[in-house]
Design an enzyme around this catalytic site. Structure first.
Site, PDB file in Angstrom:
ATOM      1  N   GLU A  23       1.367  -4.981  -1.116  1.00 29.23           N
ATOM      2  CA  GLU A  23       2.658  -5.567  -0.874  1.00 29.23           C
ATOM      3  C   GLU A  23       3.567  -4.173  -0.571  1.00 29.23           C
ATOM      4  OE1 GLU A  23       0.683  -6.526  -3.448  1.00 29.23           O
ATOM      5  OE2 GLU A  23       1.280  -8.819  -3.899  1.00 29.23           O
TER       6      GLU A  23
ATOM      7  N   GLY B 149       0.814   0.172 -15.761  1.00 31.97           N
ATOM      8  CA  GLY B 149       1.642  -0.090 -14.933  1.00 31.97           C
ATOM      9  C   GLY B 149       3.055  -0.761 -15.420  1.00 31.97           C
TER      10      GLY B 149
ATOM     11  N   LYS C 168      -5.985 -11.505  -5.189  1.00 35.34           N
ATOM     12  CA  LYS C 168      -6.022 -10.363  -4.287  1.00 35.34           C
ATOM     13  C   LYS C 168      -7.130 -10.559  -3.272  1.00 35.34           C
ATOM     14  CE  LYS C 168      -3.809  -6.970  -7.000  1.00 35.34           C
ATOM     15  NZ  LYS C 168      -3.845  -5.653  -7.910  1.00 35.34           N
TER      16      LYS C 168
HETATM   17  O1  F6P Z   1      -1.652  -6.356  -9.629  1.00 39.01           O
HETATM   18  C1  F6P Z   1      -0.909  -6.213 -10.789  1.00 39.01           C
HETATM   19  C2  F6P Z   1      -0.686  -4.764 -10.835  1.00 39.01           C
HETATM   20  O2  F6P Z   1      -1.760  -4.018 -10.801  1.00 39.01           O
HETATM   21  C3  F6P Z   1       0.056  -4.376 -12.027  1.00 39.01           C
HETATM   22  O3  F6P Z   1      -0.716  -4.207 -13.213  1.00 39.01           O
HETATM   23  C4  F6P Z   1       1.137  -3.422 -11.451  1.00 39.01           C
HETATM   24  O4  F6P Z   1       2.145  -2.961 -12.383  1.00 39.01           O
HETATM   25  C5  F6P Z   1       1.215  -3.609 -10.226  1.00 39.01           C
HETATM   26  O5  F6P Z   1       0.421  -4.306  -9.810  1.00 39.01           O
HETATM   27  C6  F6P Z   1       1.618  -2.502  -9.109  1.00 39.01           C
HETATM   28  O6  F6P Z   1       0.642  -1.659  -9.105  1.00 39.01           O
HETATM   29  P1  F6P Z   1       0.716  -0.294  -8.535  1.00 39.01           P
HETATM   30  O7  F6P Z   1       1.917   0.483  -9.118  1.00 39.01           O
HETATM   31  O8  F6P Z   1      -0.569   0.305  -8.605  1.00 39.01           O
HETATM   32  O9  F6P Z   1       1.226  -0.431  -6.907  1.00 39.01           O
END
Ligand code: F6P
Length: 553
Positions: free
Chosen positions: A220, A276, A517
């Protein structure tokens, strides 16, 4: 029943402390809060605690002194304090990812020592904070200009999950502390509408994109960042040389940042020992720091640290995160509560519960223990809620008269935020009257006798009766300051920790997000060309076919 795990730890539901709680629950029976208060006139003051600026009233819970004692015994038997100390020491308690869990180091004071693999990480934490502070100041003062020489007036954070929810929430909470000349927006969804709406009225020459991603691989974020870069260059009629003035990155992945085309000099680093959902007090908070300034950001960190120290050192009887965590265990397993509501009586906390959803549900939404054995007890609840008084006119009906037990936290503040006009300041007492009234109504209800005594016709009495006995915690502070926000977030972080420790689950991994995913990657080509549709299950294949038709493919 779970098998006895390889490490010899007795499964939670086979410990004597668990059995004692079960027995105690049976003895409590349908004990009503009305009775508990009648039996102990001091309950309303005795069942309160103070941590920092937070006054915590837990008197309206379905507990007695004995319940609390048994819950603390459970915490002792399940090694909550030992795991807490291991976390603070930098041990790799996130076992499935082999990582330390050290968000507490992000708010450790300069000069503190916190080691990971024998290295003190505190100097690096403060070096990044200093770099963030210097950068924020340059943006806020107008010294940092865009490619065309115009000062930055818009900041767009692109990130998702922990790289969005924290800064987006805190920006809302601290709005009254922000530089009102700056427009700060948060883009997370891969739905193009999100980025579209965020930039459609912005002047690219005045816009800074903050690309926030721990891994810098999240689809995303990378997708939105690529489109944002294209938009910027097109708007400016410029080439790649414009990127350096309009894009900065917050990440642990320098290579990924460089590959994207962002100068690593404009990267603000953090580390794999920051999860995260525990990261907005790291470099991930840069957009927030630009909005509120480094001084306020540091006040917020001090608030976090205050509660860290409380959690680390306060005796069990006074340890607020321990208490709140144990109350959740109590309701989940002994009352079969499935949900937990967090109901802030502050408009500025409108995104607070959404933030807590990731913190709690991504941490404790697990069904195997640390050794991989299925658990036979409730783990994390469904966390939900929106600010009062809006919820009162929407879903509180179910809280008051529905069939579900939903423990709730009510968060309120004595002072309205500064700079409201006097008429709006006056509204604060009305807001808070509702705040106090709701927990009172939830706890004590209104009996059929009381309703009938008001002359209500007999057939309506059951409809107008409130059973009460709905447990709530009230958290009251003088004012919603940066420090108080830090205190609140740390309180919930450690509450979640306590529950994960009791349940013997790894609260710091998130494998449950992976399958979707992987499947999305497989389905995308099927949407575009139809290829691979036949390999999908019948339902998904049919839906993909219908979608393609509707898309005119
Ligand atoms: O998909 C979940 C996740 O891994 C969360 O734990 C995390 O906060 C988010 O995606 C965003 O991840 P990143 O900071 O690596 O883009």
């Amino acid at each position: 029943m779970s098998e006895t795990p390889a490490n010899g730890r007795t499964p939670l539901d086979r410990t004597p402390q668990w059995a004692a709680l079960g027995k105690h629950r049976a003895e409590l029976g349908e004990q009503h809060l009305r009775g508990l208060f009648a039996a102990d006139p001091d309950r309303g003051t005795r069942y309160t605690l103070q941590v920092g600026d937070l006054f915590v009233d837990y008197s309206k819970h379905l507990v007695t002194d004995r319940t609390l004692e048994l819950l603390r015994e459970l915490a002792a038997a399940t090694g909550v304090a030992e795991l807490r100390d291991a976390m603070f020491r930098g041990e790799k308690i996130n076992t499935t990812e082999g990582r330390a869990v050290l968000h507490t180091a992000l708010r450790a004071p300069r000069g503190a020592v916190v080691e990971v693999d024998g290295e003190n990480v505190v100097p690096a934490v403060h070096a990044v904070l200093d770099k963030m502070a210097a950068f924020s100041e340059r943006v806020r003062s107008g010294e940092w200009t865009g490619h065309t020489g115009k000062r930055i007036r818009n900041v767009v954070n692109i990130g998702i999950g922990g790289s969005d929810l924290g800064p987006a929430m805190a920006y809302e909470v601290l709005r009254s502390y922000t530089d009102r000349d700056l427009t700060v927006r948060f883009v997370s969804n891969v739905d193009g509408a999100d980025l579209h709406e965020a930039v459609r009225d912005l002047d690219a020459a005045e816009t800074l994109f903050v690309v926030a991603s721990k891994t810098f691989t999240t689809i995303e974020t990378v997708t939105n960042a690529v489109v944002a870069r294209g938009w910027l260059l097109e708007q400016l009629g410029a080439g790649d040389e414009a990127v350096a003035k309009h894009f900065v990155a917050l990440s642990t992945n320098a290579q990924g940042v460089a590959d994207f085309g962002i100068d690593t000099a404009n990267m603000f680093e953090f580390w794999d020992w920051v999860g995260g959902r525990y990261s907005y007090d790291s470099a991930i908070g840069l957009s927030l720091m630009i909005a509120i300034g480094a001084e306020r950001f540091r006040e917020m960190l001090d608030g976090f640290h205050l509660v860290d120290e409380h959690f680390r050192t306060a005796p069990a009887e006074q340890n607020v995160p321990l208490l709140l965590g144990l109350l959740g265990v109590w309701y989940g397993s002994f009352f079969d509560a499935q949900a937990h509501a967090v109901l802030p009586y502050s408009h500025y906390l409108s995104k607070f519960t959404a933030y807590l959803q990731q913190l709690d549900m991504e941490s404790n939404g697990k069904s195997v223990d640390r050794e991989g054995n299925p658990v036979d007890w409730q783990t994390g609840p469904v966390v939900w809620g929106t600010p009062g008084t809006n919820g009162q006119h929407a879903y509180y009906q179910l809280l008051h008269q529905g069939t579900k037990l939903i423990p709730a936290d009510f968060l309120g503040f004595a002072q309205p935020v500064a700079d409201l006009q006097p008429a709006l300041v006056a509204q604060h007492d009305l807001l808070m009257a509702n705040f106090f009234a709701q927990t009172q109504a939830l706890a004590f209800g209104k009996t059929a006798e009381e309703v009938a005594a008001e002359g209500v016709p007999a057939e309506l009495v059951p409809h107008k009766t409130f059973r009460g006995n709905h447990p709530t915690t009230t958290i009251l502070a003088a004012e919603l300051t940066p420090s108080v926000l830090g205190q609140l977030v740390a309180l919930y972080e450690h509450k979640v920790f306590v529950q994960g420790a009791v349940w013997n689950i790894d609260s710091f991994d998130q494998w449950g997000v992976e399958l979707g995913k992987v499947l999305a990657k497989k389905i995308e080509p099927a949407l575009l060309t139809g290829e691979g549709t036949e390999a999908l299950d019948a339902s998904t294949a049919n839906l993909v076919g219908r979608y393609r038709e509707l898309r005119g493919r």
